[in-house]
Design a protein around this motif. Structure first.
Motif, mmCIF file in Angstrom:
data_model
loop_
_atom_site.group_PDB
_atom_site.id
_atom_site.type_symbol
_atom_site.label_atom_id
_atom_site.label_comp_id
_atom_site.label_asym_id
_atom_site.label_seq_id
_atom_site.Cartn_x
_atom_site.Cartn_y
_atom_site.Cartn_z
ATOM 1 N N GLY A 1 0.781 -1.226 0.057
ATOM 2 C CA GLY A 1 -0.099 -0.073 -0.055
ATOM 3 C C GLY A 1 0.669 1.219 -0.006
ATOM 4 O O GLY A 1 0.468 2.364 0.270
ATOM 5 N N TYR A 2 2.113 1.202 -0.326
ATOM 6 C CA TYR A 2 2.973 2.295 -0.278
ATOM 7 C C TYR A 2 4.108 2.067 -1.496
ATOM 8 O O TYR A 2 4.424 1.011 -1.646
ATOM 9 C CB TYR A 2 3.536 2.335 1.242
ATOM 10 N N TYR A 3 4.273 3.273 -2.076
ATOM 11 C CA TYR A 3 5.588 3.295 -3.026
ATOM 12 C C TYR A 3 6.230 4.521 -2.917
ATOM 13 O O TYR A 3 5.800 5.438 -2.629
ATOM 14 C CB TYR A 3 4.991 3.197 -4.423
ATOM 15 N N ASP A 4 7.497 4.229 -3.050
ATOM 16 C CA ASP A 4 8.585 5.124 -3.313
ATOM 17 C C ASP A 4 9.154 5.516 -4.892
ATOM 18 O O ASP A 4 9.803 4.564 -5.292
ATOM 19 C CB ASP A 4 9.859 5.100 -2.050
ATOM 20 N N PHE A 5 8.328 6.214 -5.499
ATOM 21 C CA PHE A 5 8.549 6.114 -6.963
ATOM 22 C C PHE A 5 9.958 6.954 -7.341
ATOM 23 O O PHE A 5 9.933 8.018 -7.415
ATOM 24 C CB PHE A 5 7.549 6.880 -7.667
ATOM 25 N N ASP A 6 11.104 6.288 -6.989
ATOM 26 C CA ASP A 6 12.206 6.768 -7.717
ATOM 27 C C ASP A 6 12.301 6.844 -9.066
ATOM 28 O O ASP A 6 11.438 6.124 -9.673
ATOM 29 C CB ASP A 6 13.461 5.878 -7.090
ATOM 30 N N GLY A 7 13.034 8.005 -9.639
ATOM 31 C CA GLY A 7 13.075 8.229 -10.934
ATOM 32 C C GLY A 7 11.504 8.507 -11.427
ATOM 33 O O GLY A 7 11.085 8.421 -12.562
ATOM 34 N N GLN A 8 10.882 9.272 -10.632
ATOM 35 C CA GLN A 8 9.577 9.864 -10.998
ATOM 36 C C GLN A 8 9.423 10.706 -11.892
ATOM 37 O O GLN A 8 8.326 11.009 -12.925
ATOM 38 C CB GLN A 8 8.962 10.501 -9.792
ATOM 39 N N GLU A 9 10.572 11.287 -12.245
ATOM 40 C CA GLU A 9 10.771 12.300 -13.605
ATOM 41 C C GLU A 9 10.468 11.764 -14.837
ATOM 42 O O GLU A 9 10.466 12.376 -15.785
ATOM 43 C CB GLU A 9 11.823 13.132 -13.475
ATOM 44 N N PHE A 10 10.888 10.391 -14.905
ATOM 45 C CA PHE A 10 10.904 9.521 -16.078
ATOM 46 C C PHE A 10 9.705 9.611 -16.773
ATOM 47 O O PHE A 10 9.575 9.475 -17.641
ATOM 48 C CB PHE A 10 11.271 8.363 -15.881
ATOM 49 N N LEU A 11 8.712 10.076 -15.792
ATOM 50 C CA LEU A 11 7.186 10.160 -16.424
ATOM 51 C C LEU A 11 7.161 11.397 -17.516
ATOM 52 O O LEU A 11 6.283 11.253 -18.593
ATOM 53 C CB LEU A 11 6.390 10.508 -15.396
ATOM 54 N N PHE A 12 7.992 12.074 -17.332
ATOM 55 C CA PHE A 12 8.175 13.355 -18.325
ATOM 56 C C PHE A 12 8.927 13.097 -19.529
ATOM 57 O O PHE A 12 8.866 14.001 -20.467
ATOM 58 C CB PHE A 12 8.785 14.534 -17.760
ATOM 59 N N ASN A 13 9.751 11.960 -19.778
ATOM 60 C CA ASN A 13 10.404 11.559 -20.722
ATOM 61 C C ASN A 13 9.822 11.454 -22.256
ATOM 62 O O ASN A 13 10.441 11.434 -23.105
ATOM 63 C CB ASN A 13 11.347 10.379 -20.589
ATOM 64 N N ASN A 14 8.377 11.243 -22.013
ATOM 65 C CA ASN A 14 7.803 10.904 -23.456
ATOM 66 C C ASN A 14 7.428 12.491 -24.132
ATOM 67 O O ASN A 14 6.582 12.426 -24.959
ATOM 68 C CB ASN A 14 6.428 10.096 -23.223
ATOM 69 N N GLY A 15 7.783 13.490 -23.443
ATOM 70 C CA GLY A 15 7.364 14.773 -23.819
ATOM 71 C C GLY A 15 6.060 15.313 -23.866
ATOM 72 O O GLY A 15 5.473 16.280 -24.099
ATOM 73 N N HIS A 16 4.911 14.477 -22.700
ATOM 74 C CA HIS A 16 3.863 15.096 -22.179
ATOM 75 C C HIS A 16 3.725 15.627 -20.851
ATOM 76 O O HIS A 16 2.836 15.716 -20.552
ATOM 77 C CB HIS A 16 2.720 13.930 -22.401
ATOM 78 N N GLY A 17 5.092 15.473 -20.290
ATOM 79 C CA GLY A 17 5.034 16.326 -19.016
ATOM 80 C C GLY A 17 4.179 15.984 -17.946
ATOM 81 O O GLY A 17 3.730 14.802 -17.716
ATOM 82 N N TYR A 18 3.426 16.848 -17.538
ATOM 83 C CA TYR A 18 2.742 16.602 -16.281
ATOM 84 C C TYR A 18 1.363 15.889 -16.602
ATOM 85 O O TYR A 18 0.763 15.215 -15.940
ATOM 86 C CB TYR A 18 2.077 18.001 -15.685
ATOM 87 N N TYR A 19 0.863 15.934 -18.022
ATOM 88 C CA TYR A 19 -0.143 15.297 -18.425
ATOM 89 C C TYR A 19 -0.045 13.794 -18.210
ATOM 90 O O TYR A 19 -0.813 12.909 -18.024
ATOM 91 C CB TYR A 19 -0.413 15.544 -20.083
ATOM 92 N N SER A 20 1.416 13.370 -18.647
ATOM 93 C CA SER A 20 2.026 11.999 -18.459
ATOM 94 C C SER A 20 1.641 11.584 -17.077
ATOM 95 O O SER A 20 1.354 10.516 -16.853
ATOM 96 C CB SER A 20 3.373 11.722 -19.106
ATOM 97 N N ALA A 21 2.164 12.411 -16.164
ATOM 98 C CA ALA A 21 2.003 12.015 -14.703
ATOM 99 C C ALA A 21 0.698 11.829 -14.418
ATOM 100 O O ALA A 21 0.232 10.830 -13.780
ATOM 101 C CB ALA A 21 2.837 13.099 -13.782
#
Length: 767
Positions: free
Chosen positions: A559-579
């Protein structure tokens, strides 16, 4: 008067009647529009600009709209020309509550304006003449507030007792993002700006001015070294939903984009650092994702009630994500609670420690990275839970077994994933890479090759010289995909025939095979090395990864995650929308499976994760808060920087993984830590190493101190004015519990108790 004069006069009368009918139709007007909520009044002029923003809770009303900077209600954006179009005429229908804005390019926008009790809801219903308009921007809405800027969720705050007012926005749909239409890759640059939150207390040196931009510190690789300025007027930026002008005045903006067509961005999250220069990235088109329907909540209220009275009302009224813990919204300061983080890989007493402390989650950090691998179908210990990685003297346990032990005490457990990084030898990466990977560039093979050829001729060398990703540009991750083969290369020849250089076939244990003339070459988008090595999925595969994380929770009791590399969600060019899409899908899937709550922290905080994310316990130790020197970061400015970001954006500050109980730890140290945690509004991850804890003579006293403070915090027993005193690191305190509803708080002066402050459980749950 001759016939011609008579005709002219009749014609003028007809025109006047027509104009009268046109502009004075029932309910329609192009005069100034005045709209109010319980706390906030705005005026919109006949051009479509906000010219007044007033606090109506005080008399006389205080004006927050600068006279020299009226605010466009909605701007249109042409990315090809990098041009904004502002409105020139506004007509408002009181019967339909629709404002029609006409623009200099001929477009007409229809905006529904709903005045709610605590906010205005603005929705773009339609736009004509939109062929070259690929983005719209709400604002920027300019204020004369110069105190705190919330750059993640878009808020201008004056926290002084004299003013006590805030003005902000929230997106009401996933495709409306905090920031401006000009934001490259829809994720604002990570950098410092100059902004003094109080020009009298923190005057700027002569060589600095408000709004100046500075790069981060360090070499661009060590994330700790990014934080390089302890001065209070160096403000690190995690977004651009709020910005400052040369006078330090704060403006706020949100934008939405048409994502249905092919486009290319030149993106880096840290574009001003040599180690992180931008890459050219073809952004995946997303049919049907458009700015029509973009909607925001625009609000103003006393700052002291903004979070729980206004923002919470918006979130609940508009059906935005509302994660709760122990029945409380995770943004409620009474819901803030530290977590346990494991060290030493011995788990006999970890659940017992955590329960006695009053904590609700255990991060199994010493178990290393959890890599998303859909090949295991979400069963990280095998479908029969045959793996037993958690060591106990009574017998090792699977995650499922350990989670069941913890749940008896109301405790959840969790792991640290590398977010969307598809690691080598996982299902979607290798040895059979998915066809749903994100790519930077797409080219064609000019000449067929067999399974051993290393001469790979491409049709176009453009941008192929760039080293993989924007982050770190790690040479070992620079690769292409042809069919089901990954191929490593470095560089491309400068003259025809254009060929890739330094080629290695069958990379990441894929199988070298024959490829044919005109086969497609994909230059893949990747992460960074240092153990984070991975490929980036496209949007559809990324959503499958999000669902996978929900499945892991359901199957293994997490029930818990520490999302390391969370900035990789931006790597597809859709930024905050991707997140937003990622976390939306994870929580949607979790709800369907019956997983009640996923608490998560991660490497970053963005407008894309703000609603979903519970905490931000990134980093740790003396970089975050040094309990010995009583500084927000004694070795770097990370503690100060992240505290300023979170506090300004109504988010719990984090002290990171910190404050391990050691042989020489004392109860007095934790009285101070807890006072700061309650006063500022922070969480932290308490390192628990079983061997170290048992070596501490004051173990029981430390447990009692922390539990006493946490029980009082959960009871919301600390009034707002008292929290300001607790936040002062120069002061010492001692808290005693009388019964389940009452406490006595003693200021400690030279080791002696001062006059007690009586604290009582807040039955109403007020702030």
């Amino acid at each position: 008067m001759d016939m011609s004069d008579n005709y002219v006069n009749r014609f003028k009368k007809i025109i006047l009647v027509f104009l009268f009918i046109t502009y004075l139709l029932p309910g329609q007007s192009n005069a100034q529009i005045n709209l109010s909520t319980d706390y906030f009044k705005i005026s919109i002029d006949k051009k479509g600009f906000i010219t007044s923003m007033k606090n109506i809770t005080k008399t006389p009303n205080q004006e927050f709209s600068p006279k020299d900077k009226p605010s466009p209600l909605l701007r249109l954006y042409n990315s090809n020309k990098t041009v904004y179009y502002e409105p020139k005429k506004a007509i408002y229908s009181k019967t339909s509550n629709v404002l029609s804005l006409t623009y200099v390019n001929g477009s007409i926008a229809k905006i529904k304006i709903e005045a709610k009790a605590k906010y205005f809801k603005l929705t773009l219903q339609s736009l004509t003449t939109r062929n070259e308009i690929d983005g719209i921007e709400w604002g920027a809405y300019y204020t004369n507030i110069t105190n705190l800027l919330g750059e993640i969720i878009g808020v201008a705050r004056d926290t002084s007792e004299a003013t006590n007012y805030a003005i902000g926005m929230l997106a009401l749909d996933d495709n409306t993002l905090g920031g401006t239409s000009q934001t490259i890759g829809d994720a604002a640059p990570f950098q410092y700006i100059i902004h003094s939150p109080d020009s009298k207390r923190y005057p700027l040196p002569g060589h600095l001015q408000e709004g100046q931009i500075f790069t981060l510190g360090g070499d661009g690789i060590s994330d700790v070294a990014f934080y390089a300025h302890k001065e209070p007027y160096y403000r690190i930026m995690y977004g651009n939903a709020a910005e400052v002008d040369k006078e330090g005045r704060i403006s706020i903006s949100y934008h939405s984009r048409d994502r249905s067509f092919k486009r290319e961005v030149y993106f880096s999250l840290i574009p001003n650092m040599a180690a992180n220069t931008p890459n050219h990235l073809e952004v995946q088109p997303l049919p049907g994702v458009d700015y029509i329907g973009s909607s925001i909540a625009f609000w103003g209220s006393p700052d002291s009630i903004a979070l729980l009275n206004v923002i919470r009302n918006i979130v609940l009224s508009e059906g935005l994500p509302y994660p709760t813990i122990n029945g409380k919204w995770v943004k409620d300061p009474a819901a803030f609670v530290p977590d346990a983080i494991t060290s030493g890989s011995s788990y006999d007493s970890i659940i017992s420690y955590t329960a006695r402390l009053g904590f609700k989650a255990i991060s199994l950090y010493d178990q290393g990275f959890l890599r998303p691998d859909r090949g295991n179908e979400g069963f990280i210990d095998g479908k029969n839970f045959e793996k037993k990685p958690l060591k106990l003297t009574s017998g090792n346990k699977s995650h499922k077994e350990f989670s069941e032990m913890a749940s008896k005490h109301g405790i959840i457990i969790g792991r640290t994933p590398i977010t969307n990084s598809l690691a080598p030898e996982t299902k979607d990466a290798s040895p059979f890479p998915s066809d749903s990977l994100c790519y930077q560039q797409k080219r064609l093979l000019v000449k067929s090759i067999n399974s051993t050829d290393t001469i790979i001729i491409v049709d176009d060398p453009k941008h192929l010289e760039e080293i993989a990703s924007w982050e770190g540009h790690c040479a070992n991750l620079n690769m292409i995909k042809i069919g089901k083969e990954l191929i490593h290369y470095l560089g491309v020849s400068g003259t025809k025939p254009y060929r890739l250089l330094n080629v290695k076939r069958g990379y990441w244990k894929t199988t070298p095979t024959k490829h044919y003339d005109r086969d497609t070459i994909y230059k893949l988008q990747v992460t960074v090395n240092y153990g984070y090595d991975g490929l980036i999925p496209n949007m559809q595969l990324q959503e499958k990864i999000a669902e996978y994380y929900a499945d892991v929770c359901y199957n293994n009791g997490l029930g818990y995650y520490d999302f390391d590399g969370q900035e990789f969600l931006f790597n597809n060019g859709h930024g905050y929308y991707s997140a937003k899409r990622f976390f939306h899908k994870m929580f949607e899937r979790a709800a369907k499976l019956g997983v009640p709550y996923i608490r998560f922290t991660g490497a970053t905080l963005s407008e894309g994760s703000w609603h979903y994310q519970s905490i931000w316990n990134v980093g740790g130790g003396k970089n975050l808060y040094d309990a010995d020197t009583r500084e927000w970061g004694s070795t770097t400015s990370q503690g100060k920087d992240l505290r300023d970001v979170t506090y300004s954006n109504y988010f719990p500050a984090g002290m990171g993984g910190n404050f391990p109980i050691k042989a020489n730890s004392t109860a007095q140290q934790y009285e101070h830590i807890q006072a700061i945690s309650v006063g500022v509004g922070t969480t932290y991850s308490l390192y628990l190493n079983q061997k170290d804890v048992e070596s501490c003579p004051q173990k029981e006293a430390i447990f009692k101190v922390i539990r006493t403070w946490e029980d009082a915090r959960a009871a919301n027993a600390f009034p707002r004015n008292l929290k300001k005193q607790l936040a002062d690191p120069t002061k010492d305190w001692h808290l005693e519990q009388l019964d389940s509803n009452n406490w006595k708080l003693y200021p400690m002066i030279n080791g002696a108790k001062g006059s007690a402050v009586n604290l009582t459980r807040d039955i109403a749950g007020g702030y």
